[in-house]
Design an enzyme around this catalytic site. Structure first.
Site, PDB file in Angstrom:
ATOM      1  N   ARG A  50       0.832  -1.206   0.000  1.00 42.14           N
ATOM      2  CA  ARG A  50       0.000   0.000   0.000  1.00 42.14           C
ATOM      3  C   ARG A  50       0.866   1.256   0.000  1.00 42.14           C
ATOM      4  O   ARG A  50       0.424   2.332  -0.351  1.00 42.14           O
ATOM      5  CB  ARG A  50      -0.993  -0.003   1.174  1.00 42.14           C
ATOM      6  N   TYR A 101     -13.625  21.014 -13.378  1.00 43.83           N
ATOM      7  CA  TYR A 101     -14.003  19.621 -13.626  1.00 43.83           C
ATOM      8  C   TYR A 101     -15.125  19.282 -12.635  1.00 43.83           C
ATOM      9  O   TYR A 101     -15.020  19.641 -11.460  1.00 43.83           O
ATOM     10  CB  TYR A 101     -12.790  18.704 -13.427  1.00 43.83           C
ATOM     11  N   ASP A 171      -4.687  21.597 -11.870  1.00 43.62           N
ATOM     12  CA  ASP A 171      -5.099  20.382 -12.570  1.00 43.62           C
ATOM     13  C   ASP A 171      -4.622  20.533 -14.014  1.00 43.62           C
ATOM     14  O   ASP A 171      -5.155  21.326 -14.783  1.00 43.62           O
ATOM     15  CB  ASP A 171      -6.623  20.228 -12.502  1.00 43.62           C
ATOM     16  N   LYS A 196      -6.502  10.190 -18.887  1.00 46.08           N
ATOM     17  CA  LYS A 196      -6.696  10.928 -20.142  1.00 46.08           C
ATOM     18  C   LYS A 196      -5.435  10.850 -21.021  1.00 46.08           C
ATOM     19  O   LYS A 196      -5.058   9.772 -21.411  1.00 46.08           O
ATOM     20  CB  LYS A 196      -7.122  12.355 -19.831  1.00 46.08           C
TER      21      LYS A 196
HETATM   22  C1  LIG Z   1     -11.272  13.178 -15.916  1.00 44.30           C
HETATM   23  C2  LIG Z   1     -10.774  14.339 -15.177  1.00 44.30           C
HETATM   24  C3  LIG Z   1     -10.594  14.281 -13.789  1.00 44.30           C
HETATM   25  C4  LIG Z   1     -10.963  13.055 -12.973  1.00 44.30           C
HETATM   26  O1  LIG Z   1     -10.091  11.992 -13.218  1.00 44.30           O
HETATM   27  P1  LIG Z   1     -10.505  10.440 -13.057  1.00 44.30           P
HETATM   28  O2  LIG Z   1      -9.268   9.748 -13.524  1.00 44.30           O
HETATM   29  O3  LIG Z   1     -11.709  10.203 -13.915  1.00 44.30           O
HETATM   30  O4  LIG Z   1     -10.788  10.203 -11.612  1.00 44.30           O
HETATM   31  C5  LIG Z   1     -10.090  15.402 -13.165  1.00 44.30           C
HETATM   32  N1  LIG Z   1      -9.778  16.532 -13.832  1.00 44.30           N
HETATM   33  C6  LIG Z   1      -9.950  16.621 -15.156  1.00 44.30           C
HETATM   34  C7  LIG Z   1      -9.599  17.892 -15.850  1.00 44.30           C
HETATM   35  C8  LIG Z   1     -10.448  15.540 -15.882  1.00 44.30           C
HETATM   36  O5  LIG Z   1     -10.630  15.648 -17.201  1.00 44.30           O
END
Ligand SMILES: *Cc1c(COP(=O)(O)O)cnc(C)c1O
Length: 361
Positions: A50, A101, A171, A196
């Site tokens: 972990r 988001y 982000d 992504k």
């Molecule tokens: C998809 C996304 C998230 C969330 O990520 P997950 O991997 O789906 O938990 C956060 N910020 C942005 C900009 C995103 O496109």
């Protein structure tokens, strides 16, 4: 493994290929393995999985190098975002764009319900961000914003946050470290949905945080690591292996996808079924306001054959979605807005499919 002194000299395309590899020695594997174990024999660096795993280490070395800091892999983007928001004291004040988001927006709303304060500023209102920093503990930034594609003046806001001692989080999912390196602009923490672009093939859900390699960065990094270990949202080694495999081709994928997006943005400007094109001029995501209502926009999604009608973004395949179909999406987003995550296919196929779907409404 790329030695620290070598990694400074490598261009990003080379670093993507070279980093996160095992030591070169006769007969050694070229890739890090998928280590399936929950525990380790006593007295090593890590004693329980972990808190660490060699597959994580390889991915973290690669992403850390790309962002110019030290990375931690998390179970999902939301896992990374939760860890980063844990830096905000209970009842504290956070400044954030008025469209984020939607998962982040929901967590910020929960912070408010628990007695904390969220100051929401429009992405392009730089003066508003600067003024709000005076009373904040943390500033949350995303640029471009999703799906309105507004650009925040990150350098200006991050410089002031540093000056006044406000913890800053960016982000960087939509930009990737190839288009923006927030740590170099003064950010304390970068978060990613690795789901992504970084992994790029729509086959894993994964996240990451990155902090600077400074005293302050290491202190924040320890808090994030502790959050990951104790809250337990950890990644499986197989997912991390796949993400590292995908990361190898990030520069070629993004190059093609961005070229496709720029070409489509230009062609869509003149389309009679499109009221507005929102493209920040870089990257592979654009949004369009369909000339018509929500139903018209849904019919476009239903009519495409090459474009995949689905949520998510950043995969090799082109994806389209009407964002307001999600009740949690901001009401600032027009009902007829479609977000296009442009993939790496041939641009003429993408155009023909989209043009046909749009023209049918
Ligand atoms: C998809 C996304 C998230 C969330 O990520 P997950 O991997 O789906 O938990 C956060 N910020 C942005 C900009 C995103 O496109």
């Amino acid at each position: 493994m790329v030695r620290e002194e070598d990694s400074q000299q490598l261009q990003v395309e080379t670093f993507l290929v070279a980093s996160g590899r095992p030591e070169r020695s006769p007969g050694a594997s070229v890739n890090v393995g998928v280590e399936l174990t929950s525990t380790y024999a006593a007295d090593g660096v890590v004693n329980y999985a972990r808190s660490g795993n060699p597959t994580w280490n390889a991915f973290e070395e690669a992403l850390g190098g790309l962002e110019g800091g030290r990375a931690l892999v998390h179970a999902s983007g939301m896992g990374a975002i939760s860890a980063a928001l844990s830096l905000l004291p209970a009842g504290g004040t956070v400044v954030a764009p008025d469209t984020t988001y939607n998962g982040t927006g929901d967590l910020l709303a929960a912070h408010e319900q628990a007695g904390g304060t969220v100051v929401r500023v429009h992405a392009t209102d730089t003066a508003g961000f600067l003024a709000a920093l005076d009373t904040a503990e943390l500033v949350w930034l995303e640029s471009p914003t999703n799906p309105l594609m507004d650009v925040i003046e990150l350098d200006v806001v991050l410089a002031r946050a540093r000056e006044v001692g406000v913890t800053s989080v960016v982000d960087n999912t939509l930009s990737t470290p190839l288009l923006c390196r927030p740590l170099s602009l003064g950010a304390d923490v970068v978060v990613h949905s690795v789901t992504k672009y970084l992994s790029g093939h729509s086959d894993v859900v994964l996240g990451a945080t990155v902090v600077g390699d400074t005293e302050r960065g290491r202190e924040l990094g320890e808090r994030l690591r502790r959050h990951r270990t104790l809250h337990g949202a950890i990644a499986g080694p197989m997912e991390v292996y796949l993400a590292l495999r995908g990361l190898r081709t990030l520069s070629v994928r993004l190059e093609r996808a961005s070229a496709n997006a720029a070409e489509l943005a230009a062609r869509l400007e003149g389309h009679p079924s499109v009221a507005r094109v929102r493209y920040p001029g870089a990257g592979a995501i654009l949004s369009i306001d369909v000339a018509g209502d929500a139903d018209a926009a849904e019919r476009v999604c239903a009519a495409t054959r090459v474009w995949l009608h689905s949520t998510s973004l950043g995969g090799v395949e082109s994806q389209v979605e009407r964002r307001r179909r999600h009740p949690s999406e901001s009401t600032q987003v027009p009902e007829s807005l479609l977000r296009l995550s442009v993939g790496i296919e041939n641009v003429e196929d993408l155009w023909a499919d989209l043009d046909r779907a749009l023209s049918a409404v």
